[in-house]
Design an enzyme around this catalytic site. Structure first.
Site, PDB file in Angstrom:
ATOM      1  N   LYS A 187      27.917  39.207  51.225  1.00 40.89           N
ATOM      2  CA  LYS A 187      28.373  40.375  50.879  1.00 40.89           C
ATOM      3  C   LYS A 187      29.264  40.906  51.022  1.00 40.89           C
ATOM      4  O   LYS A 187      29.552  41.474  51.643  1.00 40.89           O
ATOM      5  CB  LYS A 187      27.398  41.181  51.193  1.00 40.89           C
ATOM      6  CG  LYS A 187      27.136  42.901  49.958  1.00 40.89           C
ATOM      7  CD  LYS A 187      26.551  42.106  48.507  1.00 40.89           C
ATOM      8  CE  LYS A 187      27.131  43.518  47.750  1.00 40.89           C
ATOM      9  NZ  LYS A 187      27.510  43.191  46.439  1.00 40.89           N
ATOM     10  N   ASP A 219      23.466  39.464  45.159  1.00 38.29           N
ATOM     11  CA  ASP A 219      22.978  39.971  44.360  1.00 38.29           C
ATOM     12  C   ASP A 219      23.515  38.915  43.550  1.00 38.29           C
ATOM     13  O   ASP A 219      22.055  38.183  43.122  1.00 38.29           O
ATOM     14  CB  ASP A 219      23.300  41.093  44.429  1.00 38.29           C
ATOM     15  CG  ASP A 219      25.260  41.303  43.915  1.00 38.29           C
ATOM     16  OD1 ASP A 219      25.673  40.088  44.374  1.00 38.29           O
ATOM     17  OD2 ASP A 219      25.469  41.900  43.681  1.00 38.29           O
ATOM     18  N   ASP A 247      11.561  34.570  50.675  1.00 38.57           N
ATOM     19  CA  ASP A 247      10.125  35.843  49.705  1.00 38.57           C
ATOM     20  C   ASP A 247      10.693  35.020  47.911  1.00 38.57           C
ATOM     21  O   ASP A 247       9.526  34.553  47.142  1.00 38.57           O
ATOM     22  CB  ASP A 247       9.806  36.572  49.885  1.00 38.57           C
ATOM     23  CG  ASP A 247       8.684  36.978  50.784  1.00 38.57           C
ATOM     24  OD1 ASP A 247       8.798  36.156  52.012  1.00 38.57           O
ATOM     25  OD2 ASP A 247       8.227  38.084  50.981  1.00 38.57           O
TER      26      ASP A 247
HETATM   27 MN    MN Z   1       9.580  36.960  55.255  1.00 38.44          MN
END
Ligand code: MN
Ligand code: IPM
Length: 353
Positions: A187, A219, A247
């Protein structure tokens, strides 16, 4: 080869999937004539309950003396809902990472052809997605200076040049062995720590002219991962971004229960599923053991035992093709298999191969 394995089953579904990982490890070692021994150790909520420490010294010693750690999961809701708790199971995992110097977390995101329809993304989009997320694991906000009172709190996203250099080198080396495409995720338009990452990455990229390196804001990377997951080959990022993006990555495959990981660094490497302890499912024999079993495949790959790893991967593919699957990925109307049954089927396949 002789394998001395530290087994840390942990909490929730941890012990159930751990048992299947150990069975697969034993079966492969028997088949290929390796010796294997296991030392079990406490960690997580379990360890807090028994000895008041989520990563006891004894566990650390067992890990240090092992060739590899087979880790399962930690976490318990009784701590999640208590913001005043002084010790938490997750601190055990963080202590293990820090004490073993596990700075490089390798999280492969792959799809299984027969499970493409399980992804929340359209099958034609995820088909062929195959990338590695290399997550820095011992720095950044997780370990930087923290402060909290009733009116103010902060975490510090501290990174030093040597910490950035060593993880980037790992990433470039992986890219070199794969499709030679590295995406550095940061970022840098906002964060000073990211600007240092980018500067160091640009310097190291000079040493790897054969690798195509691109730079992406986190992002944008989060968006690109679901818009065009096949874009990525190897991505490298700092601790917190890597936690979040992996995730997200697990959704590409269709189930969190499918993705293994390897953490390597200065001492004993650790092999573990990327998912958590799923306490609601503990003892129900419904958790998917594949992420743990594939972690065992990564363990063998780490020791350059490619045939052993290949056999595990073939056994896993065969179990999916035979619809020997845990409920969350079972085909409609398909037979019911639990954690144990899937593990036993795979172990049996390995023994007979
Ligand atoms: Mn994790
Ligand atoms: C992971 C987990 C851990 C992390 C938690 C349990 C501390 O989410 O391994 O991704 O945030 O690193």
């Amino acid at each position: 080869m002789d394998f001395k394995i530290a087994v840390l089953p942990g909490d929730g579904i941890g012990p159930e999937i751990s048992a299947q990982g150990v069975n697969v490890m034993t079966a492969v070692c028997e088949k290929f004539g390796h010796k294997v021994s296991y030392d079990y150790a406490l960690c997580g909520a379990h360890a807090i309950d028994q000895v008041g420490d989520p990563f006891p010294e004894e566990t650390f010693r067992i890990c240090q003396q092992a060739d590899a750690v087979l880790f399962s999961a930690v976490g318990d809701p009784k701590f999640d809902n208590d913001p005043t708790a002084k010790v938490r199971p997750e601190q055990g995992l963080l202590a293990m990472r820090k004490k073993l110097g596990l700075f490089a977390n390798i999280r492969p995101v792959q799809t299984f052809k027969c499970l493409l329809h399980k992804s929340p993304l359209r099958a034609e989009l995820v088909e062929g997605a195959d990338f590695l997320c290399i997550r820095e694991l011992t720095g950044g906000m997780y370990f930087g200076e923290k402060y909290q009172d009733d009116d103010k709190a902060y975490d510090t996203n501290l990174y030093t040049r040597p910490e950035i250099e060593r993880i980037l080198k790992v990433a470039f080396e992986y890219a070199r062995k794969r499709r030679r495409h590295l995406t550095v995720v940061d970022k840098a338009n906002v964060l000073a720590s990211s600007r240092l990452w980018r500067k160091v990455a640009q310097e190291i990229a000079q040493l790897y002219p054969d690798v195509i390196t691109d730079y992406m804001f986190v992002d944008n990377a989060a968006m690109r991962m679901i818009q065009e997951p096949t874009f990525f080959d190897v991505m490298v990022t700092e601790n917190t971004f890597g936690d979040i993006l992996t995730d997200e990555g697990s959704c590409i495959s269709g189930s969190m229960g499918l993705l293994p990981s390897a953490s390597t660094g200065e001492s004993t490497p650790v092999f573990e599923p990327i998912h958590g302890s799923w306490p609601q499912a503990a003892g129900l024999n419904i958790a998917n053991p594949l992420a743990q079993i594939l972690s065992v495949a990564m363990l063998f790959e780490h020791f350059d035992c490619q045939e052993e790893a290949g056999l595990i991967r073939r056994a896993v593919d065969a179990s999916l093709d035979a619809c020997v699957r845990t409920p969350e990925i079972q085909v409609e109307g398909g037979a019911r298999y639990g954690t144990k049954e899937v593990g036993a089927w795979i172990t049996d396949y390995i023994r007979k191969a």
